[in-house]
Design a protein around this motif. Structure first.
Motif, PDB file in Angstrom:
ATOM      1  N   UNK A 262       0.834  -1.199   0.000  1.00 52.78           N
ATOM      2  CA  UNK A 262       0.000   0.000   0.000  1.00 52.78           C
ATOM      3  C   UNK A 262       0.870   1.250   0.000  1.00 52.78           C
ATOM      4  N   UNK A 263       0.853   1.987  -1.107  1.00 50.82           N
ATOM      5  CA  UNK A 263       1.653   3.217  -1.189  1.00 50.82           C
ATOM      6  C   UNK A 263       1.250   4.208  -0.104  1.00 50.82           C
ATOM      7  N   UNK A 264      -0.016   4.190   0.280  1.00 44.57           N
ATOM      8  CA  UNK A 264      -0.495   5.116   1.295  1.00 44.57           C
ATOM      9  C   UNK A 264      -0.056   4.774   2.705  1.00 44.57           C
ATOM     10  N   UNK A 265       0.624   3.638   2.878  1.00 38.42           N
ATOM     11  CA  UNK A 265       1.149   3.258   4.198  1.00 38.42           C
ATOM     12  C   UNK A 265       2.675   3.317   4.223  1.00 38.42           C
ATOM     13  N   UNK A 266       3.249   4.063   3.298  1.00 41.73           N
ATOM     14  CA  UNK A 266       4.701   4.246   3.291  1.00 41.73           C
ATOM     15  C   UNK A 266       5.149   4.829   4.619  1.00 41.73           C
ATOM     16  N   UNK A 267       6.259   4.291   5.136  1.00 42.20           N
ATOM     17  CA  UNK A 267       6.884   4.694   6.404  1.00 42.20           C
ATOM     18  C   UNK A 267       6.113   4.200   7.629  1.00 42.20           C
ATOM     19  N   UNK A 268       5.022   3.451   7.424  1.00 43.64           N
ATOM     20  CA  UNK A 268       4.350   2.766   8.531  1.00 43.64           C
ATOM     21  C   UNK A 268       4.925   1.352   8.551  1.00 43.64           C
ATOM     22  N   UNK A 269       5.787   1.060   9.508  1.00 37.01           N
ATOM     23  CA  UNK A 269       6.614  -0.143   9.442  1.00 37.01           C
ATOM     24  C   UNK A 269       5.851  -1.390   9.885  1.00 37.01           C
ATOM     25  N   UNK A 270       5.845  -2.408   8.985  1.00 37.63           N
ATOM     26  CA  UNK A 270       5.283  -3.715   9.319  1.00 37.63           C
ATOM     27  C   UNK A 270       6.317  -4.823   9.216  1.00 37.63           C
ATOM     28  N   UNK A 271       7.388  -4.580   8.440  1.00 42.47           N
ATOM     29  CA  UNK A 271       8.318  -5.648   8.101  1.00 42.47           C
ATOM     30  C   UNK A 271       8.969  -6.292   9.299  1.00 42.47           C
ATOM     31  N   UNK A 272       9.350  -5.504  10.286  1.00 42.07           N
ATOM     32  CA  UNK A 272       9.994  -6.035  11.483  1.00 42.07           C
ATOM     33  C   UNK A 272       9.085  -7.063  12.162  1.00 42.07           C
ATOM     34  N   UNK A 273       7.837  -6.673  12.390  1.00 41.10           N
ATOM     35  CA  UNK A 273       6.896  -7.585  13.043  1.00 41.10           C
ATOM     36  C   UNK A 273       6.615  -8.808  12.186  1.00 41.10           C
ATOM     37  N   UNK A 337      23.341   3.334   7.021  1.00 39.89           N
ATOM     38  CA  UNK A 337      23.795   2.749   5.765  1.00 39.89           C
ATOM     39  C   UNK A 337      23.139   3.407   4.560  1.00 39.89           C
ATOM     40  N   UNK A 338      23.909   3.533   3.493  1.00 43.87           N
ATOM     41  CA  UNK A 338      23.408   4.144   2.261  1.00 43.87           C
ATOM     42  C   UNK A 338      22.302   3.289   1.650  1.00 43.87           C
ATOM     43  N   UNK A 339      22.401   1.982   1.815  1.00 40.78           N
ATOM     44  CA  UNK A 339      21.476   1.063   1.160  1.00 40.78           C
ATOM     45  C   UNK A 339      20.171   0.926   1.944  1.00 40.78           C
ATOM     46  N   UNK A 340      19.011   1.127   1.310  1.00 43.96           N
ATOM     47  CA  UNK A 340      17.733   1.079   2.039  1.00 43.96           C
ATOM     48  C   UNK A 340      17.384  -0.306   2.561  1.00 43.96           C
ATOM     49  N   UNK A 341      17.722  -1.353   1.807  1.00 48.30           N
ATOM     50  CA  UNK A 341      17.431  -2.716   2.283  1.00 48.30           C
ATOM     51  C   UNK A 341      18.304  -3.037   3.492  1.00 48.30           C
ATOM     52  N   UNK A 342      19.556  -2.584   3.457  1.00 49.56           N
ATOM     53  CA  UNK A 342      20.435  -2.780   4.618  1.00 49.56           C
ATOM     54  C   UNK A 342      19.880  -2.059   5.839  1.00 49.56           C
ATOM     55  N   UNK A 343      19.420  -0.828   5.655  1.00 50.12           N
ATOM     56  CA  UNK A 343      18.839  -0.085   6.790  1.00 50.12           C
ATOM     57  C   UNK A 343      17.665  -0.847   7.388  1.00 50.12           C
ATOM     58  N   UNK A 344      16.846  -1.409   6.533  1.00 45.28           N
ATOM     59  CA  UNK A 344      15.666  -2.131   7.011  1.00 45.28           C
ATOM     60  C   UNK A 344      16.064  -3.342   7.846  1.00 45.28           C
ATOM     61  N   UNK A 345      16.901  -4.219   7.301  1.00 46.06           N
ATOM     62  CA  UNK A 345      17.214  -5.460   8.006  1.00 46.06           C
ATOM     63  C   UNK A 345      18.122  -5.222   9.209  1.00 46.06           C
ATOM     64  N   UNK A 346      19.105  -4.343   9.078  1.00 47.59           N
ATOM     65  CA  UNK A 346      19.960  -4.044  10.227  1.00 47.59           C
ATOM     66  C   UNK A 346      19.154  -3.384  11.334  1.00 47.59           C
ATOM     67  N   UNK A 347      18.217  -2.532  10.957  1.00 47.42           N
ATOM     68  CA  UNK A 347      17.345  -1.907  11.942  1.00 47.42           C
ATOM     69  C   UNK A 347      16.448  -2.904  12.644  1.00 47.42           C
ATOM     70  N   UNK A 348      16.183  -4.042  11.989  1.00 48.73           N
ATOM     71  CA  UNK A 348      15.385  -5.107  12.604  1.00 48.73           C
ATOM     72  C   UNK A 348      16.216  -6.028  13.484  1.00 48.73           C
TER      73      UNK A 348
END
Length: 417
Positions: A262-273, A337-348
């Motif tokens: 959902x583009x309208x839920x950008x920056x609402x994080x679900x991936x970690x959970x 990190x410059x890489x967005x996927x890295x930021x996501x997983x490292x942040x998790x």
């Protein structure tokens, strides 16, 4: 899925006539908004909210932008009123003065959005409205402030307690399968046969989060491969002629595609959970699973290398070393990190586990990373500590293999100088 979650989702398995199919009211939308906020009765409030949402969804982009600017400018806070209310509370703190400050500090548009959401089916319409806002806002600061109001409300409405985790299988309803195909953002699904290969074999799984108010719309989903050992190629995972494994013989769960829907839920994080819940559920189901890893793209590697004046090496080992250096050392805003996927997983709380050359032979894989991919490892005993180190110190945790690869690149670069 728990019994409670199943009951909750079943309660909301209703179908509503599309809000956007309602005939638009002939009254100015500003007049409808004023009436809705004027505390009408419940019946008239629902009718007004339906008319506003129906009016909005029938607008073209010019009309939608005008509506959003009305919310942003005419329904904003009044700074002087906020200052006065805060001074009053500071001089005489009380329930009454604090309530007055809260009322002054909340823009009227937040209450409007809440009232619009009382209409059955409105949550999805408001998510689409925010998608329009993100698409049309440009660098308008007032529209950016309006987006913060949407985010403030959506973070509450879409918190983990309201989300329902559902497995997606080849037996899932066709309209859900069509949306999984359309929303896949990492490895495009080319056909129904391609989708079947990802869902039907016993060593393949897919899970999605749904919200009870949007029961037919996945919010985010993850595709999982059960394997023996850590894979180093997406082609091998998705090969048409591969032999399926017995899940009981598998020791690794591979999260090879995670897609926000959902583009309208950008920056609402679900991936970690989502990842942690799926890992926990699979652990309970299959005792033999010992490792939980991703097979992830490195979407900005080529772009970063070009910015740094680095040519993408032809030799596989050199590409691996460059990618390892990039993942560990390349920084973006806030020393993240410059890489967005890295930021996501490292942040998790994951760690950089392994880097693979020739791992993605697609045109997109070649363009974004020279075909290099990375495994992030979710060590369930260490994710909390890794997350804490990343959040507080921006520490990138990596395996000794990846650290050595990064040092190889640094040494080679120094020798060239």
């Amino acid at each position: 899925m728990t019994i409670l979650a199943d009951l909750l989702s079943t309660m909301f398995e209703r179908r509503y006539r599309s809000i956007g199919q309602r005939r638009a009211s002939s009254r100015p939308i500003e007049s409808l908004i004023a009436d809705l906020l004027g505390n009408p009765g419940e019946t008239s409030e629902v009718a007004l909210a339906r008319d506003i949402l129906g009016h909005y969804e029938n607008l073209d982009d010019t009309g939608k932008l005008a509506f959003l600017r009305h919310l942003a400018h005419d329904m904003n806070i009044d700074p002087e009123t906020v200052r006065t209310a805060l001074d009053t509370y500071e001089q005489a703190p009380s329930k009454l003065s604090y309530r007055a400050f809260m009322a002054a500090a909340e823009p009227q548009r937040q209450e409007l959005i809440r009232r619009l959401n009382r209409v059955p089916g409105a949550t999805g319409a408001l998510v689409r409205m925010r998608a329009d806002l993100l698409r049309l806002a440009g660098d308008d600061p007032e529209l950016a402030a309006l987006d913060l109001d949407f985010r403030h409300l959506f973070v509450s409405w879409f918190n983990r307690g309201f989300l329902v985790l559902r497995p997606i299988s080849w037996e899932s309803p066709a309209h859900i399968l069509e949306k999984i195909t359309a929303y896949e953002a990492v490895h495009a699904i080319q056909s129904w046969d391609d989708l079947r290969r990802r869902l039907q074999p016993h060593d393949r799984r897919c899970f999605a989060f749904f919200h009870p108010a949007m029961p037919d719309e996945p919010l985010i989903f993850v595709e999982v491969a059960l394997t023996k050992g850590t894979p180093g190629s997406v082609q091998a995972l998705l090969a048409e002629d591969r032999a399926a494994l017995d899940p009981e013989d598998c020791d690794t769960a591979v999260f090879y595609s995670i897609s926000n829907c959902q583009a309208g839920l950008a920056s609402i994080s679900f991936g970690n959970s989502l990842i942690k819940q799926v890992a926990a559920d699979l652990s309970a189901e299959l005792e033999g699973l010992k490792s939980f890893v991703t097979l992830s793209p490195i979407p900005l590697l080529t772009k970063w290398a070009a910015q740094e004046g680095i040519d993408m090496p032809d030799a596989p080992e050199a590409r691996r070393a460059l990618a390892a250096h990039y993942l560990l050392m390349a920084k973006g805003r806030g020393d993240a990190p410059f890489d967005p996927v890295a930021r996501f997983h490292l942040g998790n709380g994951a760690l950089v586990h392994a880097v693979h050359a020739n791992a993605d032979a697609s045109d997109n894989g070649a363009a974004q990373s020279g075909g290099v991919m990375v495994n992030y490892l979710y060590d369930l005993d260490q994710v909390a500590q890794n997350h804490e180190n990343f959040a507080t110190k921006r520490k990138v945790t990596a395996s000794s293999e990846v650290t050595s690869l990064a040092k190889t690149f640094a040494s080679a670069t120094s020798a060239e100088r």
